[in-house]
Design an enzyme around this catalytic site. Structure first.
Site, short mmCIF file in Angstrom:
data_model
loop_
_atom_site.label_atom_id
_atom_site.label_comp_id
_atom_site.label_asym_id
_atom_site.label_seq_id
_atom_site.Cartn_x
_atom_site.Cartn_y
_atom_site.Cartn_z
N LYS A 258 0.65 -1.28 -0.29
CA LYS A 258 -0.02 -0.18 0.06
C LYS A 258 1.04 1.07 0.23
O LYS A 258 2.01 1.59 -0.09
CB LYS A 258 -0.76 0.06 1.25
CG LYS A 258 -1.90 -0.66 0.99
CD LYS A 258 -3.02 -0.03 2.26
CE LYS A 258 -4.05 -1.64 2.30
NZ LYS A 258 -5.41 -1.60 1.01
N ARG A 331 -11.27 -10.36 -0.77
CA ARG A 331 -11.93 -11.11 -1.47
C ARG A 331 -11.97 -12.85 -1.90
O ARG A 331 -12.31 -13.73 -1.78
CB ARG A 331 -12.22 -10.65 -2.87
CG ARG A 331 -10.50 -10.56 -3.46
CD ARG A 331 -11.53 -9.73 -4.75
NE ARG A 331 -11.08 -8.20 -4.06
CZ ARG A 331 -11.31 -7.33 -4.86
NH1 ARG A 331 -11.34 -7.25 -6.42
NH2 ARG A 331 -11.52 -5.84 -4.67
N1 BES Z 1 -8.79 -3.44 3.37
C1 BES Z 1 -8.76 -2.35 2.29
C2 BES Z 1 -9.95 -2.33 1.78
C3 BES Z 1 -10.32 -1.01 2.53
C4 BES Z 1 -9.70 0.64 1.95
C5 BES Z 1 -10.84 -0.84 3.31
C6 BES Z 1 -9.59 1.43 3.04
C7 BES Z 1 -10.45 -0.13 4.55
C8 BES Z 1 -10.19 1.60 4.05
C9 BES Z 1 -8.51 -4.10 0.83
O1 BES Z 1 -7.87 -5.16 0.96
C10 BES Z 1 -7.85 -3.35 -0.36
O2 BES Z 1 -7.43 -3.03 -0.09
N2 BES Z 1 -8.37 -3.14 -1.91
C11 BES Z 1 -8.17 -2.38 -2.68
C12 BES Z 1 -8.82 -3.32 -3.78
C13 BES Z 1 -7.58 -3.27 -5.46
C14 BES Z 1 -6.50 -3.72 -4.56
C15 BES Z 1 -8.23 -4.32 -6.31
C16 BES Z 1 -8.98 -1.14 -3.15
O3 BES Z 1 -9.39 -1.10 -2.53
O4 BES Z 1 -8.13 -0.05 -3.11
ZN ZN Z 2 -6.05 -5.12 0.34
#
Ligand code: BES
Ligand code: ZN
Ligand code: ZN
Length: 477
Positions: A258, A331
């Site tokens: 991230k 997912r």
């Molecule tokens: N845990 C995150 C989603 C999330 C983001 C939860 C902000 C709470 C606050 C999830 O695992 C994630 O990283 N999702 C990505 C998916 C993408 C890489 C396809 C997203 O939503 O950016």
């Molecule tokens: Zn994630």
């Protein structure tokens, strides 16, 4: 918190909370309580106004509630605020006098709000506990109607929510998958539900390949937690509900690390924590239902053992998954959770809950969770339940047109479209692929509502979203 009903203030000595609905400021009839009388020029019940008075050695804290049509959540927040901010006014003995307009729902909101107000984010601070948490503390209820059933229920709701708040807010070096497994076993014993935990080896035997891939990079062993509840005195034809919660104890993003928002990612198990809280509450209330809940718990970490973008993995369902982005890990663990639930337990209804996508925050901000289901009855029930307690949901589509977002050239399915659009929807489509066409499945994306800023702390923290929603939905099925 214990409570005791009292009929009058004859032998009472301490602080009395007196919630008051708004009268007109121009109305010159004073607010009257016992021997205390306040001019309506000074206090007339305006929302969030307070008035402190002293009489016969008792302290009276008048609390403005505003208009009589106040909703459940606002009322609960007012009482939470009182408990959190007015500690100095609490003497050893605290009583509360409900307005005659209060029915069961208002009493439930008030009592659970008071108890939630004891929560402090300072888990690691040498703070004195809230007076309400003293084992000897008894809240004296001054009411002409006996609300004891509602009050007991309100206390159970708040206790379950407090558990979920702690699970989400405690740091990821404490709340590991192993910690959550221990928590579940402990609460299962205490509240009466069965808990079975699959460790890494057991998951390998079961071939939970998508779940294991996510946990590979961490030294904290993944734990696949399965909980089963049935009431102590089961009756025939119990409805069977399946729950699945995302239990990522920390989401670094994995190898696709991230670049923003990582600090909040201890909250990536908030869906799982809502399921844990709901299981405690369902068992505590002894609801006449059967519930099977699965929380796959893992840490999405970076190491030489981590799964890689472009890996192809084999899920529990037997379907292969191409990994486009290791940050789309939720997912993957939910896919195995859903498949395992359906294959081994075949519940009539299924709800999964997860902090799944940033995209759902982009869509709704922090006002509601995103609701995905093709089942209108469940959609209505979930939304009505959410509206009634201020844990709102709003629908997004599962149209066939979005299926191409998860079509892979090399595998049965891919975990990310690679496109910066419709992220919450394609994530939901991915989950749907693993539901074996179950006709009563709903997915709740709670990324925007599980964790954030509010008046109760200086830093972001858990909201407890989902505990009451899931429980009340199940109670009313
Ligand atoms: N845990 C995150 C989603 C999330 C983001 C939860 C902000 C709470 C606050 C999830 O695992 C994630 O990283 N999702 C990505 C998916 C993408 C890489 C396809 C997203 O939503 O950016
Ligand atoms: Zn994630
Ligand atoms: Zn995540």
């Amino acid at each position: 918190m214990k409570t005791k009903n009292i009929n009058d203030l004859k032998d009472f000595s301490g602080t009395v909370l007196v919630p008051v609905f708004e009268t007109s400021a121009k109305n010159l009839i004073p607010i009257q309580f016992g021997t205390v009388s306040i001019s309506s020029k000074v206090f007339y019940g305006k929302k969030d106004s307070y008035y402190l008075a002293e009489d016969n050695d008792n302290i009276y804290l008048f609390i403005g509630l505003g208009k009589k049509d106040i909703d459940y959540k606002s009322l609960k927040t007012i009482f939470r605020r009182v408990a959190a901010n007015q500690k100095e006014a609490f003497t050893k003995c605290v009583g509360v006098s409900f307005p005659t307009e209060f029915k069961e729902q208002e009493v439930e909101a008030a009592i659970s709000g008071l108890l939630l107000g004891t929560y402090s984010l300072g888990h690691y601070k040498k703070e004195v506990d809230h007076p309400f948490l003293d084992p000897e503390f008894e809240l004296k209820i001054l009411a002409t109607v006996d609300f004891s059933i509602t009050i007991n229920k309100a206390i159970k709701i708040a206790r379950a929510q407090l558990e979920t708040l702690s699970l989400v807010d405690l740091p990821p070096n404490k709340v590991t998958p192993g910690y959550l497994a221990k928590w579940a076993k402990d609460r299962g014993n205490r509240y009466g539900f069965k808990v079975n935990v699959l460790d890494r080896e057991a998951c390998e035997v079961e071939q939970l390949g998508a779940f294991l891939a996510v946990g590979k990079g961490s030294n904290n062993e993944p734990q696949f937690i399965i909980m089963n509840y049935e009431p102590n005195k089961p009756t025939e034809n119990l409805k069977h509900i399946g729950l699945v919660g995302k239990g990522i104890t920390f989401d670094t993003g994995g190898i696709n690390i991230k670049t923003a928002g990582m600090l909040d990612m201890k909250s990536d198990m908030a869906g799982g924590a809502a399921v844990f809280g709901a299981m405690q509450l369902i068992a505590d209330l002894q609801l006449p239902v059967k519930v099977t809940a699965i929380v796959p718990c893992a840490e999405n970490s970076v190491s030489s053992k981590s799964f890689l973008p472009s890996d192809v993995i084999k899920s529990y369902s037997g379907n292969s998954i191409e990994i486009i982005d290791t940050d789309a890990e939720g997912r993957l663990i939910l896919a195995d959770g859903l498949s395992y639930l359906i294959k081994n337990f075949d519940p009539e209804y299924i709800v999964d809950i997860a902090t799944l996508t940033g995209s759902s925050i982009g869509t709704f901000g922090h006002e509601c969770g995103a609701l995905f289901t093709d089942n209108e009855i469940i959609a209505d029930a979930l939304r009505k339940t959410g509206d009634s307690i201020g844990e709102r949901l709003w629908p997004l589509p599962l149209w066939e047109a979005y299926t191409e977002d998860i079509e892979s050239a090399i595998a049965d399915v891919k975990n990310y479209s690679g496109k910066p659009v419709a992220g919450a929807i394609s994530a939901a489509k991915f989950l749907q692929f693993f539901t074996n066409k179950h006709t009563a499945w709903a997915h709740l994306d709670i990324a925007g509502v599980a964790y954030g800023n509010d008046e109760f702390s200086k830093s972001k923290h858990a909201s407890g979203y989902g505990v009451h929603l899931l429980t009340k939905f199940i109670e009313n099925l």
